[in-house]
Design a protein around this motif. Structure first.
Motif, short mmCIF file in Angstrom:
data_model
loop_
_atom_site.label_atom_id
_atom_site.label_comp_id
_atom_site.label_asym_id
_atom_site.label_seq_id
_atom_site.Cartn_x
_atom_site.Cartn_y
_atom_site.Cartn_z
N PRO A 67 4.56 7.20 68.99
CA PRO A 67 4.90 7.47 67.58
C PRO A 67 4.55 8.90 67.16
O PRO A 67 5.27 9.49 66.34
CB PRO A 67 4.07 6.44 66.82
CG PRO A 67 3.94 5.30 67.78
CD PRO A 67 3.83 5.93 69.13
N THR B 176 7.18 11.75 67.15
CA THR B 176 8.21 11.83 66.13
C THR B 176 8.22 13.20 65.49
O THR B 176 7.20 13.69 64.99
CB THR B 176 7.97 10.75 65.05
OG1 THR B 176 8.12 9.46 65.64
CG2 THR B 176 8.95 10.91 63.90
N SER C 222 9.48 4.62 67.01
CA SER C 222 8.99 3.57 66.13
C SER C 222 9.44 2.21 66.63
O SER C 222 10.52 2.09 67.21
CB SER C 222 9.51 3.78 64.70
OG SER C 222 9.14 2.71 63.86
#
Length: 122
Positions: free
Chosen positions: A88, A91, A121
């Motif tokens: 994550p 990102t 995600s």
């Protein structure tokens, strides 16, 4: 006219993979290093990796080393960033950039692409 166009971003689950592409035009790609950067929301831009004209590679963070691989195909005027085991915290908007000097990586970039969004995600 020099252009860099990124593609390949998207939504991927943690642990997944993406390959980003940077299409170069308007200059002789084989003579220049190309770097990948990323910028996450609310954070400063950070260097990801750079590849020299003779395919020397620099990875700017230990967190990316071993998961990300930069490569180039001068015949196709392309530079790639293979990203595996995505997290994550990867990102960000990913950008490719052309070094202004010949052959080597450095800190002076004269052209940038528009970026491609990578979202990790579940």
């Amino acid at each position: 006219q020099v252009r860099l166009v990124e593609s390949g971003g998207g939504l991927v689950q943690p642990g997944g993979s993406l390959r980003l592409s940077c299409a170069a035009s308007g200059f002789m790609l084989g003579r220049y290093a190309i770097a990948w950067f990323r910028q996450a929301p609310g954070k400063e831009r950070e260097g990801v990796s750079c590849i020299t004209s003779n395919e020397g590679r620099i990875y700017y963070s230990d967190s990316m080393k071993g998961r990300f691989t930069i490569s180039r195909d001068n015949a196709k005027n392309m530079v790639y960033l293979q990203m595996n085991n995505l997290k994550p915290e990867d990102t960000a908007v990913y950008y490719c950039a052309k070094i202004s000097r010949l052959y080597v990586c450095g800190s002076d970039y004269d052209y940038w692409g528009q970026g491609t969004q990578v979202t990790v995600s579940s």
